[in-house]
Design a protein around this motif. Structure first.
Motif, PDB file in Angstrom:
ATOM      1  N   MET B   1      10.831 -23.328  19.742  1.00 56.88           N
ATOM      2  CA  MET B   1      10.879 -22.853  18.137  1.00 56.88           C
ATOM      3  C   MET B   1      10.290 -21.447  17.883  1.00 56.88           C
ATOM      4  O   MET B   1       9.311 -20.768  18.542  1.00 56.88           O
ATOM      5  CB  MET B   1       9.453 -23.832  17.413  1.00 56.88           C
ATOM      6  N   PRO B   2      11.047 -20.651  16.921  1.00 58.14           N
ATOM      7  CA  PRO B   2      10.682 -19.281  16.887  1.00 58.14           C
ATOM      8  C   PRO B   2       9.178 -18.739  16.303  1.00 58.14           C
ATOM      9  O   PRO B   2       8.865 -19.699  15.457  1.00 58.14           O
ATOM     10  CB  PRO B   2      11.642 -18.684  16.049  1.00 58.14           C
ATOM     11  N   PRO B   3       8.439 -17.808  16.522  1.00 59.57           N
ATOM     12  CA  PRO B   3       7.229 -17.988  15.684  1.00 59.57           C
ATOM     13  C   PRO B   3       7.560 -17.804  14.332  1.00 59.57           C
ATOM     14  O   PRO B   3       8.597 -17.024  13.974  1.00 59.57           O
ATOM     15  CB  PRO B   3       6.638 -16.532  16.482  1.00 59.57           C
ATOM     16  N   VAL B   4       6.438 -18.095  13.591  1.00 64.08           N
ATOM     17  CA  VAL B   4       6.784 -18.055  12.117  1.00 64.08           C
ATOM     18  C   VAL B   4       6.364 -16.642  11.644  1.00 64.08           C
ATOM     19  O   VAL B   4       7.162 -16.184  10.911  1.00 64.08           O
ATOM     20  CB  VAL B   4       5.270 -19.038  11.697  1.00 64.08           C
ATOM     21  N   ILE B   5       5.483 -15.882  12.449  1.00 67.72           N
ATOM     22  CA  ILE B   5       5.242 -14.445  12.173  1.00 67.72           C
ATOM     23  C   ILE B   5       5.553 -13.730  13.238  1.00 67.72           C
ATOM     24  O   ILE B   5       4.972 -13.967  14.306  1.00 67.72           O
ATOM     25  CB  ILE B   5       4.080 -14.296  11.343  1.00 67.72           C
ATOM     26  N   GLU B   6       6.304 -12.670  13.348  1.00 69.04           N
ATOM     27  CA  GLU B   6       6.372 -11.879  14.497  1.00 69.04           C
ATOM     28  C   GLU B   6       6.411 -10.290  13.785  1.00 69.04           C
ATOM     29  O   GLU B   6       7.171 -10.007  12.905  1.00 69.04           O
ATOM     30  CB  GLU B   6       7.829 -12.216  14.916  1.00 69.04           C
ATOM     31  N   VAL B   7       5.521  -9.447  14.353  1.00 71.45           N
ATOM     32  CA  VAL B   7       5.235  -8.314  14.213  1.00 71.45           C
ATOM     33  C   VAL B   7       5.395  -7.519  15.436  1.00 71.45           C
ATOM     34  O   VAL B   7       4.908  -7.803  16.521  1.00 71.45           O
ATOM     35  CB  VAL B   7       3.754  -7.800  13.575  1.00 71.45           C
ATOM     36  N   ARG B   8       6.183  -6.634  15.386  1.00 69.62           N
ATOM     37  CA  ARG B   8       6.647  -5.726  16.522  1.00 69.62           C
ATOM     38  C   ARG B   8       6.424  -4.300  16.314  1.00 69.62           C
ATOM     39  O   ARG B   8       7.209  -3.539  15.496  1.00 69.62           O
ATOM     40  CB  ARG B   8       8.141  -5.980  17.032  1.00 69.62           C
ATOM     41  N   THR B  26       2.190 -12.309  17.298  1.00 70.00           N
ATOM     42  CA  THR B  26       3.250 -13.467  16.913  1.00 70.00           C
ATOM     43  C   THR B  26       2.184 -14.465  16.397  1.00 70.00           C
ATOM     44  O   THR B  26       1.043 -14.658  16.942  1.00 70.00           O
ATOM     45  CB  THR B  26       4.017 -13.942  18.124  1.00 70.00           C
ATOM     46  N   VAL B  27       2.767 -15.161  15.391  1.00 65.93           N
ATOM     47  CA  VAL B  27       1.890 -16.472  14.837  1.00 65.93           C
ATOM     48  C   VAL B  27       2.789 -17.632  14.941  1.00 65.93           C
ATOM     49  O   VAL B  27       4.095 -17.507  14.499  1.00 65.93           O
ATOM     50  CB  VAL B  27       1.396 -15.987  13.327  1.00 65.93           C
ATOM     51  N   GLU B  28       2.240 -18.847  15.769  1.00 69.36           N
ATOM     52  CA  GLU B  28       3.150 -19.856  16.022  1.00 69.36           C
ATOM     53  C   GLU B  28       2.981 -20.778  14.737  1.00 69.36           C
ATOM     54  O   GLU B  28       1.866 -21.022  13.958  1.00 69.36           O
ATOM     55  CB  GLU B  28       2.815 -20.350  17.434  1.00 69.36           C
ATOM     56  N   GLU B  29       4.034 -21.633  14.605  1.00 69.53           N
ATOM     57  CA  GLU B  29       3.888 -22.786  13.619  1.00 69.53           C
ATOM     58  C   GLU B  29       2.661 -23.662  13.790  1.00 69.53           C
ATOM     59  O   GLU B  29       2.215 -24.005  14.676  1.00 69.53           O
ATOM     60  CB  GLU B  29       5.084 -23.598  13.923  1.00 69.53           C
ATOM     61  N   GLY B  30       1.935 -23.857  12.625  1.00 68.59           N
ATOM     62  CA  GLY B  30       0.789 -24.711  12.545  1.00 68.59           C
ATOM     63  C   GLY B  30      -0.321 -24.091  13.026  1.00 68.59           C
ATOM     64  O   GLY B  30      -1.496 -24.919  12.925  1.00 68.59           O
ATOM     65  N   GLU B  31      -0.723 -23.101  13.771  1.00 69.28           N
ATOM     66  CA  GLU B  31      -1.923 -22.537  14.253  1.00 69.28           C
ATOM     67  C   GLU B  31      -2.544 -21.589  13.177  1.00 69.28           C
ATOM     68  O   GLU B  31      -2.010 -21.262  12.180  1.00 69.28           O
ATOM     69  CB  GLU B  31      -1.605 -21.641  15.219  1.00 69.28           C
ATOM     70  N   VAL B  63       8.762 -12.845   8.781  1.00 68.17           N
ATOM     71  CA  VAL B  63       8.066 -13.958   8.346  1.00 68.17           C
ATOM     72  C   VAL B  63       8.991 -15.163   8.230  1.00 68.17           C
ATOM     73  O   VAL B  63       9.905 -14.892   7.254  1.00 68.17           O
ATOM     74  CB  VAL B  63       7.199 -13.681   7.177  1.00 68.17           C
ATOM     75  N   LEU B  64       9.039 -16.200   8.861  1.00 71.31           N
ATOM     76  CA  LEU B  64       9.926 -17.430   8.611  1.00 71.31           C
ATOM     77  C   LEU B  64      11.304 -16.941   8.612  1.00 71.31           C
ATOM     78  O   LEU B  64      12.166 -17.360   8.221  1.00 71.31           O
ATOM     79  CB  LEU B  64       9.721 -18.100   7.180  1.00 71.31           C
ATOM     80  N   GLY B  65      11.514 -15.812   9.499  1.00 72.12           N
ATOM     81  CA  GLY B  65      12.872 -15.269   9.729  1.00 72.12           C
ATOM     82  C   GLY B  65      13.216 -14.411   8.572  1.00 72.12           C
ATOM     83  O   GLY B  65      14.468 -13.857   8.489  1.00 72.12           O
ATOM     84  N   LEU B  66      12.233 -14.202   7.881  1.00 72.03           N
ATOM     85  CA  LEU B  66      12.763 -13.168   6.584  1.00 72.03           C
ATOM     86  C   LEU B  66      12.092 -11.851   6.651  1.00 72.03           C
ATOM     87  O   LEU B  66      11.026 -11.464   7.399  1.00 72.03           O
ATOM     88  CB  LEU B  66      12.310 -13.879   5.329  1.00 72.03           C
ATOM     89  N   ASP B  67      12.792 -10.740   6.149  1.00 71.57           N
ATOM     90  CA  ASP B  67      12.282  -9.650   6.119  1.00 71.57           C
ATOM     91  C   ASP B  67      11.511  -9.254   5.065  1.00 71.57           C
ATOM     92  O   ASP B  67      11.857  -9.570   3.745  1.00 71.57           O
ATOM     93  CB  ASP B  67      13.553  -8.402   6.102  1.00 71.57           C
ATOM     94  N   PRO B  68      10.194  -8.973   5.037  1.00 68.86           N
ATOM     95  CA  PRO B  68       9.262  -9.093   3.899  1.00 68.86           C
ATOM     96  C   PRO B  68       9.629  -8.105   2.855  1.00 68.86           C
ATOM     97  O   PRO B  68       9.210  -8.338   1.452  1.00 68.86           O
ATOM     98  CB  PRO B  68       7.913  -8.288   4.419  1.00 68.86           C
TER      99      PRO B  68
END
Lengths: 259, 305
Positions: B1-8, B26-31, B63-68
């Motif tokens: 599952m891709p991370p919910v939030i990904e900051v690079r 990275t922030v994983e689903e549900g954590e 964030v959830l695959g979206l560009d903020p």
């Protein structure tokens, strides 16, 4: 913490968020008191007091309108000026200063609709006020309605647009809530002077009268007077008002900050 | 599952002041991911970029695959935000605010339940301006959750709350997580991070120093544990210093103070037992997350941020 189990999503059919926001902002404008008190209550009392001064019930020129007749449109412009120049910028600049607009940016509604809701709220209060003033002046003191009602409505709408636009410009340029209130108040007095609040425009020296014609409230007065005499307002005041509306709106949009 | 939030490689500066130098997360689903760091470390700027309130100078955020920025409208429907300084209309009453904000979202939570859960029911008819700091804080948490978000970013969750309200809020957040909501928590309360966070990202001077579980972070800070006891009969220092897990032995009156790594306690009690010595008034000081914080950043976690 019983909320945990019950705070699960529930799908409720809501009225449109924009409409709810607008209703909320109208309620907030009423609670704010500046608009209702200084924009509606005070001019209404002024209208009643002036209506009871016998000297003002004399015609300015034989057979023409009385001084009091001339004051009715001044009172209407007074209302618009308070709402647009002080109430609106104070609230909006306050929203920006305290982070309300910023908070709204994180919701699906966004801050632009808060601004729109505030415009609608102040506009609605102004519509109620103008109806109230015309009714009280008519029923209480026998002042006839403007003979050209459509022209009056057009002039009033343009004046409202010009003033709200100036209010937005103040909001955009003022660094905070305090300065916004100050700028609005400082603009209010000379603008009301040129509307003829203290000296009727017709009795001003020619220079002041000419200046008056190109101020928003002076132009508004001209437009209203035309309609009381049964004409559609002449082009000059209408164009003047439209110019204020457009130019100030452009400046407001160009320099508006959400935070 | 891709991370919910990904900051690079996030980079953000204000004029000459670099607020965020280089942050990847990275922030994983549900954590629940905690963002911890001293004042001015760049915590708030980082989450504001994730929320789409600020434009990064460099780096990528999803964030959830979206560009903020580009998908901001869609993001606001799924992301609940508590801002550090985001107020609401001051003449709006608590219940009005919750009802109004809930109408902004396609599938809102039950705002009355949230209001009760956060102990605001008694203040339903009170205007925002008349609320205490703690009540405003609780309302702002309720408003962040009123849209039933899939992800919530909470900046300074319990600042200004009294200890009881803080514990109640933690319980509420645990409940929110148990429904599968992913949470990012910016905090400077170590106790809060230890209690709530699955992982903690320690940020200092605009960079991520370390990401680990709270226990792992403490472990990696390599802070010595202190063991203190009164031996039931005289004990030779050499007996203790010979243990590989022990780094020092000092005496304070009749007390023996031993420092060492996390295994030192086991080793010390074992060797004492073998020599039939009882450790009376035994006290063990374990490294806390706060110690780790100080050790890793060289700064105190401050009360204001």
């Amino acid at each position: 913490m019983s909320a945990l189990s019950t705070a699960a999503p529930v799908t409720v059919k809501h009225g449109s968020a924009t409409w709810r926001l607008t209703k909320a902002e109208i309620k907030l404008c009423v609670r704010e008191k500046t608009g209702p008190l200084w924009g509606v209550g005070f001019p209404l009392i002024l209208l009643v007091i002036l209506g009871n001064v016998p000297a003002l019930r004399e015609p300015v020129e034989a057979g023409g309108p009385t001084y009091f007749d001339l004051y009715v449109p001044v009172i209407i412009l007074f209302n618009l000026a308070i709402l647009a120049l002080t109430a609106l910028p104070t609230i909006l600049a306050g929203y920006r200063e305290s982070g309300v607009l910023r908070r709204m940016r994180t919701t699906p509604v966004g801050p632009a609709r808060v601004l729109a809701a505030q415009l609608v709220a102040n506009f609605s209060i102004a519509v109620v006020a103008v109806a109230l003033f015309l009714t009280v002046a008519g029923l209480g003191f026998g002042v006839r309605l403007p003979q050209n009602l459509a022209g009056f409505a057009a002039g009033w709408l343009l004046a409202a647009a010009a003033l709200l636009s100036i209010g937005l410009m103040i909001t955009a340029l003022a660094p905070g809530r305090g300065p916004a209130t100050a700028i609005g108040t400082v603009l209010f007095f000379p603008m009301m002077f040129f509307a003829g609040l203290w000296v009727p425009i017709a009795q001003m020296p020619p220079l002041l009268r000419n200046i008056s014609h190109y101020t928003p409230l002076g132009a508004g007065m001209q437009a209203f007077q035309d309609t009381y005499q049964g004409h559609f307002p002449s082009a000059q005041p209408l164009v003047t008002l439209a110019c204020y509306a457009v130019v100030c709106a452009i400046i407001a949009v160009r320099w508006f900050r959400w935070e | 599952m891709p991370p919910v939030i990904e900051v690079r490689n996030l980079h953000k500066r204000y004029g000459n002041n670099v607020a965020v130098d280089d942050v990847s997360l990275t922030v994983e689903e549900g954590e629940i991911l905690g963002i911890l760091g001293p004042n001015g470390a760049g915590k708030t700027t980082t989450v504001e970029c994730v929320e789409g309130l600020r434009v990064p100078d460099r780096g990528e955020i999803k964030v959830l695959g979206l560009d903020p920025r580009r998908d901001h409208a869609e993001l606001t429907r799924r992301l609940g935000v508590q801002l550090q300084d985001g107020q609401i209309q001051e003449r709006l009453e608590v219940a009005e605010a919750l009802e109004l904000y809930s109408s902004f979202y396609p599938e809102p939570a039950d705002w009355r339940a949230l209001m009760d859960g956060l102990g605001l029911a008694g203040k339903a008819k009170t205007r925002y301006a008349k609320l205490s700091g703690g009540q405003k804080q609780r309302l702002s948490i309720a408003l962040a959750l009123v849209g039933s978000p899939r992800v919530a970013i909470l900046d300074e969750l319990t600042t200004g709350l009294d200890p009881q309200a803080r514990r109640d809020t933690w319980e509420l957040i645990e409940g929110v997580r148990s429904r599968g909501v992913t949470i990012v928590l910016v905090t400077h309360f170590m106790e809060e991070a230890e209690r709530l966070c699955d992982r903690v990202a320690l940020i200092d001077a605009g960079r991520v120093v370390m990401v680990d579980t709270p226990a792992g972070l403490t472990e990696r800070a390599r802070i010595e544990h202190r063991i203190q006891f009164r031996p039931s009969r005289p004990v030779d220092d050499a007996l203790l210093t010979s243990l590989p897990d022990v780094s020092s032995v000092t005496r304070r009156g009749e007390l023996v103070v031993v420092t060492g790594n996390s295994d030192a306690l086991t080793a010390v009690t074992a060797v004492l037992a073998r020599n039939r010595i009882v450790a009376e008034r035994l006290r063990v000081e374990q490294a806390s997350l706060e110690d780790a914080f100080v050790e890793l950043t060289g700064k105190r976690p401050d009360a204001t941020s």
